[in-house]
Write a protein that holds these residues in place. Structure first.
Motif, mmCIF file in Angstrom:
data_model
loop_
_atom_site.group_PDB
_atom_site.id
_atom_site.type_symbol
_atom_site.label_atom_id
_atom_site.label_comp_id
_atom_site.label_asym_id
_atom_site.label_seq_id
_atom_site.Cartn_x
_atom_site.Cartn_y
_atom_site.Cartn_z
ATOM 1 N N ILE A 112 -7.915 37.133 42.059
ATOM 2 C CA ILE A 112 -7.442 35.801 42.448
ATOM 3 C C ILE A 112 -7.329 34.908 41.227
ATOM 4 O O ILE A 112 -6.332 34.206 41.040
ATOM 5 C CB ILE A 112 -8.393 35.172 43.496
ATOM 6 C CG1 ILE A 112 -8.278 35.903 44.838
ATOM 7 C CG2 ILE A 112 -8.083 33.688 43.682
ATOM 8 C CD1 ILE A 112 -9.227 35.396 45.904
ATOM 9 N N MET A 113 -8.347 34.940 40.366
ATOM 10 C CA MET A 113 -8.333 34.100 39.176
ATOM 11 C C MET A 113 -7.141 34.435 38.284
ATOM 12 O O MET A 113 -6.420 33.552 37.806
ATOM 13 C CB MET A 113 -9.636 34.277 38.409
ATOM 14 C CG MET A 113 -9.786 33.391 37.193
ATOM 15 S SD MET A 113 -10.150 31.674 37.596
ATOM 16 C CE MET A 113 -11.917 31.764 37.916
ATOM 17 N N ARG A 114 -6.894 35.708 38.075
ATOM 18 C CA ARG A 114 -5.779 36.124 37.225
ATOM 19 C C ARG A 114 -4.449 35.700 37.838
ATOM 20 O O ARG A 114 -3.544 35.228 37.136
ATOM 21 C CB ARG A 114 -5.819 37.644 37.029
ATOM 22 C CG ARG A 114 -4.755 38.174 36.074
ATOM 23 C CD ARG A 114 -4.931 39.672 35.919
ATOM 24 N NE ARG A 114 -6.169 39.989 35.247
ATOM 25 C CZ ARG A 114 -6.287 40.079 33.930
ATOM 26 N NH1 ARG A 114 -5.247 39.861 33.146
ATOM 27 N NH2 ARG A 114 -7.437 40.382 33.375
ATOM 28 N N VAL A 116 -3.891 33.159 39.835
ATOM 29 C CA VAL A 116 -3.732 31.709 39.698
ATOM 30 C C VAL A 116 -3.312 31.344 38.278
ATOM 31 O O VAL A 116 -2.433 30.508 38.062
ATOM 32 C CB VAL A 116 -5.039 30.982 40.084
ATOM 33 C CG1 VAL A 116 -4.956 29.503 39.731
ATOM 34 C CG2 VAL A 116 -5.317 31.153 41.572
ATOM 35 N N ILE A 117 -3.936 31.986 37.295
ATOM 36 C CA ILE A 117 -3.599 31.710 35.895
ATOM 37 C C ILE A 117 -2.123 32.004 35.638
ATOM 38 O O ILE A 117 -1.399 31.210 35.026
ATOM 39 C CB ILE A 117 -4.481 32.543 34.947
ATOM 40 C CG1 ILE A 117 -5.928 32.055 35.007
ATOM 41 C CG2 ILE A 117 -3.964 32.466 33.512
ATOM 42 C CD1 ILE A 117 -6.900 32.947 34.271
ATOM 43 N N GLU A 118 -1.670 33.153 36.118
ATOM 44 C CA GLU A 118 -0.288 33.555 35.862
ATOM 45 C C GLU A 118 0.710 32.670 36.600
ATOM 46 O O GLU A 118 1.728 32.247 36.037
ATOM 47 C CB GLU A 118 -0.109 35.021 36.246
ATOM 48 C CG GLU A 118 -0.895 35.975 35.337
ATOM 49 C CD GLU A 118 -0.886 37.407 35.833
ATOM 50 O OE1 GLU A 118 -0.402 37.637 36.971
ATOM 51 O OE2 GLU A 118 -1.365 38.288 35.099
ATOM 52 N N GLU A 119 0.421 32.352 37.868
ATOM 53 C CA GLU A 119 1.355 31.561 38.662
ATOM 54 C C GLU A 119 1.403 30.102 38.215
ATOM 55 O O GLU A 119 2.439 29.450 38.323
ATOM 56 C CB GLU A 119 0.983 31.646 40.144
ATOM 57 C CG GLU A 119 1.216 33.029 40.743
ATOM 58 C CD GLU A 119 0.767 33.104 42.192
ATOM 59 O OE1 GLU A 119 0.576 32.034 42.803
ATOM 60 O OE2 GLU A 119 0.608 34.226 42.703
ATOM 61 N N ALA A 120 0.277 29.607 37.712
ATOM 62 C CA ALA A 120 0.230 28.205 37.294
ATOM 63 C C ALA A 120 0.603 28.034 35.820
ATOM 64 O O ALA A 120 0.551 26.926 35.285
ATOM 65 C CB ALA A 120 -1.159 27.623 37.548
ATOM 66 N N ASP A 121 0.953 29.140 35.159
ATOM 67 C CA ASP A 121 1.327 29.086 33.742
ATOM 68 C C ASP A 121 0.219 28.462 32.885
ATOM 69 O O ASP A 121 0.468 27.601 32.046
ATOM 70 C CB ASP A 121 2.624 28.303 33.539
ATOM 71 C CG ASP A 121 3.826 29.032 34.118
ATOM 72 O OD1 ASP A 121 3.786 30.282 34.145
ATOM 73 O OD2 ASP A 121 4.772 28.366 34.542
ATOM 74 N N ALA A 164 -10.265 31.667 53.698
ATOM 75 C CA ALA A 164 -11.183 31.782 52.554
ATOM 76 C C ALA A 164 -10.461 32.139 51.255
ATOM 77 O O ALA A 164 -10.715 31.509 50.218
ATOM 78 C CB ALA A 164 -12.296 32.785 52.860
ATOM 79 N N PRO A 165 -9.549 33.132 51.251
ATOM 80 C CA PRO A 165 -8.837 33.429 49.997
ATOM 81 C C PRO A 165 -8.019 32.244 49.491
ATOM 82 O O PRO A 165 -7.916 32.031 48.272
ATOM 83 C CB PRO A 165 -7.923 34.603 50.375
ATOM 84 C CG PRO A 165 -8.581 35.229 51.561
ATOM 85 C CD PRO A 165 -9.184 34.089 52.316
ATOM 86 N N ILE A 171 -10.114 26.536 44.421
ATOM 87 C CA ILE A 171 -11.265 26.350 43.543
ATOM 88 C C ILE A 171 -10.937 26.866 42.140
ATOM 89 O O ILE A 171 -11.227 26.202 41.133
ATOM 90 C CB ILE A 171 -12.501 27.065 44.124
ATOM 91 C CG1 ILE A 171 -12.977 26.336 45.394
ATOM 92 C CG2 ILE A 171 -13.627 27.136 43.092
ATOM 93 C CD1 ILE A 171 -14.052 27.076 46.161
ATOM 94 N N CYS A 172 -10.322 28.044 42.061
ATOM 95 C CA CYS A 172 -9.935 28.588 40.764
ATOM 96 C C CYS A 172 -8.964 27.657 40.048
ATOM 97 O O CYS A 172 -9.096 27.409 38.842
ATOM 98 C CB CYS A 172 -9.294 29.969 40.935
ATOM 99 S SG CYS A 172 -10.432 31.271 41.441
ATOM 100 N N TYR A 173 -7.993 27.146 40.786
ATOM 101 C CA TYR A 173 -6.989 26.279 40.167
ATOM 102 C C TYR A 173 -7.638 25.040 39.562
ATOM 103 O O TYR A 173 -7.363 24.677 38.411
ATOM 104 C CB TYR A 173 -5.931 25.858 41.182
ATOM 105 C CG TYR A 173 -4.890 24.939 40.561
ATOM 106 C CD1 TYR A 173 -3.766 25.465 39.943
ATOM 107 C CD2 TYR A 173 -5.062 23.550 40.553
ATOM 108 C CE1 TYR A 173 -2.828 24.637 39.341
ATOM 109 C CE2 TYR A 173 -4.141 22.718 39.952
ATOM 110 C CZ TYR A 173 -3.026 23.266 39.346
ATOM 111 O OH TYR A 173 -2.124 22.436 38.744
#
Length: 304
Positions: A112-114, A116-121, A164-165, A171-173
């Motif tokens: 999930i963290m990865r 979010v990182i990729e999608e949010a640039d 939940a996901p 939260i990650c974002y």
């Protein structure tokens, strides 16, 4: 959406409501994987554990957690962000029957963290060193609101799998969008030297019972021995030898407490050739001889 103290008070209320339905004082492993509720009615002695990458929130009370020679103290309205798996020592320092310590651990899902990182640039800053794998952040605004909604979701089982996901992604974002976002992203994405150290840590985790040389770990990290040693400690606040030793002693304690192994068996199982050396190092870490500790400790605390 609520912000500031009102949201922290709401998080404390939601945690209290959940904890009041459980037996004992915690920790409580919830039905949402990787979400652990904490409650303590008094200050606790230090406890040793291996912390996984997670957001460790304090909604009421205070505690400290140390990794090697670095100690992080955090209180209501703050959270410890752990971005790499590390042996730790933690202690609740502010709690009472009238105002118990209340907190929640939300373990990170690396996928999930990865994503979010990729999608949010979000891209970590270029750096020639490994950042420390832990930091204290203030819990406010959208991050606090997301944590509150995840806790409240525990009351709605039918919604867990769907929502939940999504809340975890929020939260990650907000963590990645915060002041320590670049450090977290660097560890998750493995840019520069962080992933090379994490690969070596994973190898050490899998082979902690063996004799593993610094040169061998450095080769896995594709670094020279001195550079590897320095960057390993920057990330974990421990030397590779200290990291391995703590893994061994924590596993030995688990074997004695949870599986009834005697001192000699536990020592050999985790890689010690000398029971006397094992006993000395065990006593130094846990404050008492292994035989006495295994009798005294009724259950191994693994979450701090």
């Amino acid at each position: 959406m609520q912000h500031g103290n009102s949201t922290i008070e709401d998080i404390a209320a939601a945690l209290r409501q959940y904890a009041d339905r459980q037996a004992g004082e915690g920790p409580y492993i919830t039905a949402i994987e990787g979400v652990i509720i904490l409650r303590s009615f008094c200050a606790k002695p230090p406890s040793h554990s291996i912390l996984k990458p997670a957001l460790c929130v304090v909604a009421q009370g205070a505690k400290w957690t140390s990794f090697g020679d670095k100690r992080f103290q955090y209180h209501a309205g703050q959270a410890l962000v752990v971005s790499v798996e590390m042996p730790s020592v933690g202690r609740v320092i502010e709690a009472s029957p009238d105002a118990p310590f209340l907190g929640v651990i939300i373990e990170f899902d690396s996928a999930i963290m990865r994503s979010v990182i990729e999608e949010a640039d979000i891209f970590p800053d270029k750096c020639d060193r490994a950042h420390c794998g832990a930091a204290v952040v203030d819990l406010n605004g959208a991050l606090a609101d997301s944590v509150l909604r995840l806790i409240r979701l525990l009351d709605t089982p039918r919604a867990w799998s769907t929502l939940a996901p999504m809340i975890r992604r929020e939260i990650c974002y907000w963590l990645l969008d915060g002041p320590h976002g670049a450090d977290i992203a660097q560890v998750v994405l493995g840019s520069n030297h962080s992933m090379s150290i994490i690969n070596a840590i994973q190898n050490l985790r899998e082979r902690f019972c063996e004799t593993v040389s610094i040169a061998e770990l450095a080769a896995i990290a594709r670094l020279g021995p001195s550079a590897f040693h320095r960057r390993f400690k920057e990330l974990t606040s421990l030397t590779p030898l200290q990291y391995q030793k703590q893994l061994r002693l924590l596993e030995a304690r688990r074997l004695m407490v949870s599986e009834g192994a005697n001192v000699e068996t536990a020592a050999f199982e985790v890689g010690y050739e000398s029971p006397s050396q094992f006993s000395r190092e065990y006593s130094r870490m846990f404050g008492m001889a292994p035989k006495r500790d295994s009798v005294k400790t009724k259950h191994l605390v693994t979450i701090t």
